[in-house]
Design a protein around this motif. Structure first.
Motif, PDB file in Angstrom:
ATOM      1  N   ARG A   8      24.306  31.216  70.377  1.00  0.00           N
ATOM      2  CA  ARG A   8      23.381  31.795  71.481  1.00  0.00           C
ATOM      3  C   ARG A   8      22.482  33.193  70.850  1.00  0.00           C
ATOM      4  NH1 ARG A   8      23.798  29.778  76.653  1.00  0.00           N
ATOM      5  NH2 ARG A   8      25.666  29.208  77.177  1.00  0.00           N
ATOM      6  N   PHE A   9      23.300  33.845  70.026  1.00  0.00           N
ATOM      7  CA  PHE A   9      22.464  34.901  69.322  1.00  0.00           C
ATOM      8  C   PHE A   9      21.526  34.273  68.114  1.00  0.00           C
ATOM      9  CE2 PHE A   9      24.680  39.362  69.089  1.00  0.00           C
ATOM     10  CZ  PHE A   9      25.129  39.149  70.245  1.00  0.00           C
ATOM     11  N   ARG A  10      22.202  33.361  67.567  1.00  0.00           N
ATOM     12  CA  ARG A  10      21.093  32.584  66.720  1.00  0.00           C
ATOM     13  C   ARG A  10      19.979  31.789  67.368  1.00  0.00           C
ATOM     14  NH1 ARG A  10      24.904  28.663  62.894  1.00  0.00           N
ATOM     15  NH2 ARG A  10      26.097  30.383  61.555  1.00  0.00           N
ATOM     16  N   GLY A  11      20.282  31.290  68.711  1.00  0.00           N
ATOM     17  CA  GLY A  11      19.389  30.549  69.300  1.00  0.00           C
ATOM     18  C   GLY A  11      18.359  31.338  69.861  1.00  0.00           C
ATOM     19  N   THR A  12      18.530  32.594  70.346  1.00  0.00           N
ATOM     20  CA  THR A  12      17.668  33.813  70.663  1.00  0.00           C
ATOM     21  C   THR A  12      16.465  34.198  69.817  1.00  0.00           C
ATOM     22  OG1 THR A  12      19.277  34.611  72.526  1.00  0.00           O
ATOM     23  CG2 THR A  12      17.457  35.956  71.948  1.00  0.00           C
ATOM     24  N   LEU A  13      17.097  34.420  68.535  1.00  0.00           N
ATOM     25  CA  LEU A  13      16.194  35.163  67.416  1.00  0.00           C
ATOM     26  C   LEU A  13      15.630  33.917  66.783  1.00  0.00           C
ATOM     27  CD1 LEU A  13      18.386  37.598  65.640  1.00  0.00           C
ATOM     28  CD2 LEU A  13      16.595  37.983  67.296  1.00  0.00           C
ATOM     29  N   LEU A  14      16.272  32.801  66.268  1.00  0.00           N
ATOM     30  CA  LEU A  14      15.465  31.424  66.076  1.00  0.00           C
ATOM     31  C   LEU A  14      14.536  30.905  66.963  1.00  0.00           C
ATOM     32  CD1 LEU A  14      18.196  29.797  63.792  1.00  0.00           C
ATOM     33  CD2 LEU A  14      16.578  31.210  63.052  1.00  0.00           C
ATOM     34  N   GLY A  15      15.050  30.859  68.217  1.00  0.00           N
ATOM     35  CA  GLY A  15      14.062  30.505  69.377  1.00  0.00           C
ATOM     36  C   GLY A  15      12.728  31.036  69.479  1.00  0.00           C
ATOM     37  N   ALA A  16      12.545  32.593  69.317  1.00  0.00           N
ATOM     38  CA  ALA A  16      11.545  33.269  69.386  1.00  0.00           C
ATOM     39  C   ALA A  16      10.838  32.982  68.172  1.00  0.00           C
ATOM     40  CB  ALA A  16      11.880  34.696  69.355  1.00  0.00           C
ATOM     41  N   LEU A  17      11.209  32.742  67.007  1.00  0.00           N
ATOM     42  CA  LEU A  17      10.459  32.593  65.572  1.00  0.00           C
ATOM     43  C   LEU A  17       9.816  31.185  65.819  1.00  0.00           C
ATOM     44  CD1 LEU A  17      13.038  33.614  62.967  1.00  0.00           C
ATOM     45  CD2 LEU A  17      10.749  34.523  62.974  1.00  0.00           C
ATOM     46  N   ASN A 264      13.804  33.598  53.317  1.00  0.00           N
ATOM     47  CA  ASN A 264      13.736  32.235  53.628  1.00  0.00           C
ATOM     48  C   ASN A 264      14.358  32.362  55.207  1.00  0.00           C
ATOM     49  OD1 ASN A 264      17.109  31.972  53.341  1.00  0.00           O
ATOM     50  ND2 ASN A 264      16.287  32.659  51.265  1.00  0.00           N
ATOM     51  N   PHE A 265      14.457  31.196  55.708  1.00  0.00           N
ATOM     52  CA  PHE A 265      14.744  31.094  57.223  1.00  0.00           C
ATOM     53  C   PHE A 265      16.297  31.477  57.450  1.00  0.00           C
ATOM     54  CE2 PHE A 265      15.137  28.211  61.106  1.00  0.00           C
ATOM     55  CZ  PHE A 265      14.113  28.935  61.758  1.00  0.00           C
ATOM     56  N   SER A 266      17.007  31.090  56.351  1.00  0.00           N
ATOM     57  CA  SER A 266      18.559  31.108  56.564  1.00  0.00           C
ATOM     58  C   SER A 266      18.877  32.628  56.738  1.00  0.00           C
ATOM     59  CB  SER A 266      19.233  30.654  55.486  1.00  0.00           C
ATOM     60  OG  SER A 266      18.973  31.175  54.379  1.00  0.00           O
ATOM     61  N   GLN A 267      17.968  33.461  56.172  1.00  0.00           N
ATOM     62  CA  GLN A 267      18.204  34.924  56.341  1.00  0.00           C
ATOM     63  C   GLN A 267      18.150  35.380  57.795  1.00  0.00           C
ATOM     64  OE1 GLN A 267      16.047  37.600  53.865  1.00  0.00           O
ATOM     65  NE2 GLN A 267      16.579  36.605  52.063  1.00  0.00           N
ATOM     66  N   MET A 268      17.380  34.759  58.753  1.00  0.00           N
ATOM     67  CA  MET A 268      17.636  35.414  60.064  1.00  0.00           C
ATOM     68  C   MET A 268      18.819  34.717  60.711  1.00  0.00           C
ATOM     69  SD  MET A 268      16.411  36.735  62.724  1.00  0.00           S
ATOM     70  CE  MET A 268      14.866  37.185  62.146  1.00  0.00           C
ATOM     71  N   GLU A 270      21.656  34.659  58.751  1.00  0.00           N
ATOM     72  CA  GLU A 270      22.564  35.566  58.299  1.00  0.00           C
ATOM     73  C   GLU A 270      22.238  36.926  59.212  1.00  0.00           C
ATOM     74  OE1 GLU A 270      21.822  35.897  54.480  1.00  0.00           O
ATOM     75  OE2 GLU A 270      22.309  33.606  53.856  1.00  0.00           O
ATOM     76  N   LEU A 271      21.386  37.239  59.446  1.00  0.00           N
ATOM     77  CA  LEU A 271      20.936  38.605  60.406  1.00  0.00           C
ATOM     78  C   LEU A 271      21.776  38.340  61.611  1.00  0.00           C
ATOM     79  CD1 LEU A 271      17.564  39.637  59.750  1.00  0.00           C
ATOM     80  CD2 LEU A 271      19.526  40.916  58.933  1.00  0.00           C
ATOM     81  N   ALA A 272      21.591  36.950  62.458  1.00  0.00           N
ATOM     82  CA  ALA A 272      22.263  36.921  63.641  1.00  0.00           C
ATOM     83  C   ALA A 272      23.724  36.921  63.638  1.00  0.00           C
ATOM     84  CB  ALA A 272      21.457  35.493  64.167  1.00  0.00           C
ATOM     85  N   ASP A 273      24.313  36.266  62.557  1.00  0.00           N
ATOM     86  CA  ASP A 273      25.615  36.396  62.459  1.00  0.00           C
ATOM     87  C   ASP A 273      26.076  37.353  62.175  1.00  0.00           C
ATOM     88  OD1 ASP A 273      25.446  33.507  62.795  1.00  0.00           O
ATOM     89  OD2 ASP A 273      26.061  33.074  60.486  1.00  0.00           O
ATOM     90  N   ALA A 274      25.387  38.395  61.363  1.00  0.00           N
ATOM     91  CA  ALA A 274      25.999  39.917  61.112  1.00  0.00           C
ATOM     92  C   ALA A 274      26.054  40.501  62.252  1.00  0.00           C
ATOM     93  CB  ALA A 274      25.454  40.505  59.968  1.00  0.00           C
ATOM     94  N   LEU A 275      24.947  40.551  63.106  1.00  0.00           N
ATOM     95  CA  LEU A 275      24.890  41.254  64.614  1.00  0.00           C
ATOM     96  C   LEU A 275      25.943  40.955  65.426  1.00  0.00           C
ATOM     97  CD1 LEU A 275      23.153  43.359  65.846  1.00  0.00           C
ATOM     98  CD2 LEU A 275      21.829  41.047  66.878  1.00  0.00           C
ATOM     99  N   VAL A 276      26.405  39.443  65.481  1.00  0.00           N
ATOM    100  CA  VAL A 276      27.562  39.133  65.989  1.00  0.00           C
ATOM    101  C   VAL A 276      28.800  39.910  65.717  1.00  0.00           C
ATOM    102  CG1 VAL A 276      28.801  37.219  66.848  1.00  0.00           C
ATOM    103  CG2 VAL A 276      26.659  36.855  66.951  1.00  0.00           C
ATOM    104  N   ALA A 277      28.947  39.868  64.397  1.00  0.00           N
ATOM    105  CA  ALA A 277      30.218  40.457  63.921  1.00  0.00           C
ATOM    106  C   ALA A 277      30.285  41.827  64.230  1.00  0.00           C
ATOM    107  CB  ALA A 277      30.151  40.245  62.399  1.00  0.00           C
ATOM    108  N   VAL A 278      29.270  42.554  64.050  1.00  0.00           N
ATOM    109  CA  VAL A 278      29.211  44.006  64.554  1.00  0.00           C
ATOM    110  C   VAL A 278      29.418  44.269  65.764  1.00  0.00           C
ATOM    111  CG1 VAL A 278      28.093  46.100  64.424  1.00  0.00           C
ATOM    112  CG2 VAL A 278      27.807  44.650  62.632  1.00  0.00           C
ATOM    113  N   TRP A 279      28.841  43.372  66.782  1.00  0.00           N
ATOM    114  CA  TRP A 279      29.106  43.741  68.222  1.00  0.00           C
ATOM    115  C   TRP A 279      30.307  43.402  68.631  1.00  0.00           C
ATOM    116  CZ3 TRP A 279      30.781  39.441  71.114  1.00  0.00           C
ATOM    117  CH2 TRP A 279      30.795  39.675  72.627  1.00  0.00           C
ATOM    118  N   SER A 280      30.993  42.378  67.946  1.00  0.00           N
ATOM    119  CA  SER A 280      32.436  41.876  68.526  1.00  0.00           C
ATOM    120  C   SER A 280      33.337  42.830  67.758  1.00  0.00           C
ATOM    121  CB  SER A 280      32.793  40.349  67.963  1.00  0.00           C
ATOM    122  OG  SER A 280      32.922  40.501  66.653  1.00  0.00           O
TER     123      SER A 280
END
Length: 342
Positions: A8-17, A264-268, A270-280
């Motif tokens: 869902r974190f990925r979907g939010t950021l990638l969805g906006a992009l 590249n697109f995969s960096q977004m 990675e950012l989403a995954d890192a944000l989840v890790a810090v949040w959790s």
């Protein structure tokens, strides 16, 4: 849980992009814009690095990157996109969500409509991530979350509710929602496109980019990119990254990478995954130091799934190969409010 928090974190950021890119495809770009998209990336990096919202750090990163903070009427709705990382990071607590969304808006000029739109989008995303979103009650709950306001956004959202109840077509919705303030109407239009095609990211974004007779006027067309991006963020949060067509992700990855200052697109992702890790609060415990480093101490998914006390598989970086029954290091997986206050 229907979808994981990560997806869902990925979907939010990638969805906006992807949503913004679909609106831009084949259309002339507007010259008058600021670096709001870029600021969203810088803000995400700040949250990852510090584990909390620090406005001074946001500003420092923007100054270092020479990001343009000037917000004009034509791109003011993109401020909402810049606050998406904050909405994700504080989604589990509505009080902190509201408090921190209002805090981050201080970076820009105070526009009541943008403020209300930020609260509305942030609340909808939070309800989605906590599996509490109910289509029939989302609009009234969102209006209550916004609170008392001089703007017309609550009235526009009530119109959306009425249009959805009546099963109104897209063209009728465009006519009804174009009669008030254009910023409020644009935000309401994004909610209509999202809620009218709740289970279909592709259709929601395509409807958000359609030009009705009223929306062909220049002052409405200026907001189509933002409407599509906000719709994409809402639908991406609900349907997760799995709901975004793979073809679109591939097609628009290069365009988005240039716009959002990513290699590249995969960096977004990675950012989403890192944000989840810090949040959790999912970290490796630094050996012998009692400290947790800010970067590089996230536990890989396959190792995080181990139960405490379970033997580490051969080949793991925590097992040298000489100890077949080596125990994993102590780790914690909990909501951030359990680990630390913000």
């Amino acid at each position: 849980m229907r979808y994981s928090v990560v997806s869902r974190f990925r979907g939010t950021l990638l969805g906006a992009l992807v949503g913004e890119s679909v609106a831009s495809s084949g259309k002339k770009e507007f010259q008058n814009r600021c670096d709001i998209d870029r600021i969203a990336v810088l803000g995400t990096e700040s949250l990852i690095a510090l584990g909390r919202l620090d406005l001074d750090d946001w500003r420092a990163r923007q100054q270092q990157a020479s990001a343009n903070l000037a917000v004009t009427d034509s791109i003011s709705l993109k401020v909402i996109l810049a606050t998406l990382p904050v909405a994700l990071f504080f989604h589990e607590n509505t009080f902190k969500l509201r408090q921190n969304l209002l805090r981050v808006l201080k970076i820009w000029e105070d526009d009541p409509v943008v403020r209300d739109g930020t609260l509305a989008v942030g609340y909808a995303i939070a309800q989605t991530l906590t599996e509490k979103l109910q289509p029939r009650t989302l609009i009234p709950e969102t209006i209550a979350f916004i609170g008392e306001t001089p703007t017309s956004l609550p009235q526009q959202l009530l119109k959306v509710n009425t249009l959805l109840d009546r099963g109104a077509a897209l063209e009728r919705a465009q006519v009804e929602l174009s009669r008030e303030d254009k910023l409020s109407s644009a935000i309401a239009m994004a909610f209509y496109c999202f809620l009218s095609t709740l289970e279909d990211y592709r259709l929601a974004v395509l409807r958000a980019t359609q030009y009705g007779n009223v929306w062909r006027q220049d002052h409405w067309r200026l907001h189509l990119h933002s409407i599509s991006a906000i719709t994409g963020a809402l639908s991406g949060a609900y349907n997760s990254s799995a709901g975004i067509p793979v073809g679109w992700q591939i097609l628009y990855s290069q365009a988005n990478s240039a716009t959002w200052e990513l290699n590249n697109f995969s960096q977004m992702v990675e950012l989403a995954d890192a944000l989840v890790a810090v949040w959790s609060g999912l970290y490796n415990h630094a050996q012998h130091s009692g400290q947790v480093s800010a970067v590089g101490d996230f536990i890989p998914e396959e190792e995080a799934s181990l139960f405490l006390g379970e033997a580490i598989p051969q080949g793991s970086r925590y097992n040298s190969g000489n100890q077949s029954n080596a125990q994993p290091p102590l780790s914690v997986y909990a909501a951030p409010r359990v680990i630390r206050s913000r």
